[in-house]
Design an enzyme around this catalytic site. Sequence first.
Site, PDB file in Angstrom:
ATOM      1  N   LYS A   1       0.900   0.593  -9.506  1.00 40.60           N
ATOM      2  CA  LYS A   1       2.344   0.692  -9.712  1.00 40.60           C
ATOM      3  C   LYS A   1       3.093   0.124  -8.503  1.00 40.60           C
ATOM      4  O   LYS A   1       2.675   0.304  -7.349  1.00 40.60           O
ATOM      5  CB  LYS A   1       2.728   2.153  -9.941  1.00 40.60           C
TER       6      LYS A   1
ATOM      7  N   SER B   1       8.495   6.904 -15.410  1.00 42.81           N
ATOM      8  CA  SER B   1       8.737   5.639 -14.739  1.00 42.81           C
ATOM      9  C   SER B   1       7.498   4.760 -14.596  1.00 42.81           C
ATOM     10  O   SER B   1       7.603   3.589 -14.235  1.00 42.81           O
ATOM     11  CB  SER B   1       9.306   5.910 -13.336  1.00 42.81           C
TER      12      SER B   1
ATOM     13  N   SER C   1       6.562  11.210 -15.220  1.00 40.97           N
ATOM     14  CA  SER C   1       6.498   9.769 -15.020  1.00 40.97           C
ATOM     15  C   SER C   1       5.221   9.134 -15.551  1.00 40.97           C
ATOM     16  O   SER C   1       5.185   7.935 -15.812  1.00 40.97           O
ATOM     17  CB  SER C   1       6.645   9.431 -13.534  1.00 40.97           C
TER      18      SER C   1
END
Length: 262
Positions: free
Chosen positions: A137, A218, A242
């Site tokens: 990420k 996210s 997330s």
Amino acid sequence: MRSLTRTTRRHTVIAVSAACLLVPLAACAPDDGPRPAASADRAAPAAPKNGGKRDGRLDKRLDRVTILELQEDMKGKRLTSEELTRAYLDRIHRLNPRLNAVVTVNPDALDLARKSDDLRRTGEVRGPLEGIPVLIKDNIDTADRQPTTAGSTALLHSKPAQDAFLVKKLRDAGAVILGKANMSEWANFRSSEQTAGWSATGGQTRNPYVLDRSPCGSSSGSAAAAAATLAAVTIGSETDGSIVCPASVTSTVGVTDFGSSG
């Protein structure tokens, strides 16, 4: 590491501090789906230099293969890390323009894969992820030629001085850092009403199953990349849903160790 039990028809996206690693199956969007509104040029690698030919058998097998099976293939000299890395780079090249799941491809990925193959030929295996391509990420520092932006153009030229602890452990285990996954900009801290999966650096992440549906966030890029089998392993981060939310809408298995926080 994860259980040795074979997992099929599952995908996994991993939390920052989790240690279970596996992505066995992919699902791709149909060719007639809508195009992403924003581009992800930084993640568009040149087509792999293989004479324009793709190993269709390996590409199809990536949808279900486990890390343990990949390791057995490399140990048995039926597969190299370079071949595996090229296969994932090819999938990113073909699928990511529609998904925007990957925001940066590591320009050193193939060199890292070749180093892994060289070590394996000498009998050295650093760990259970030796030669396995991993997507990280884009809010997790990597001390390489990739920026760490958290999705913001304000950090587009950010060059971390050192690897995040997680990345160091991945490298110690032999992983090939394949690239950076898209995310909700600033991990949804920019606004309580921001669009899930959108970032200024990567555009709108698309759900591989239904391109016009939310990928949630996210860690949207990590989950979408897992679902589309753009890497053997994807890493996300978890604060409050997330990982759990994008995993739930992309039919992936999100693994965290934050108890009931997400």
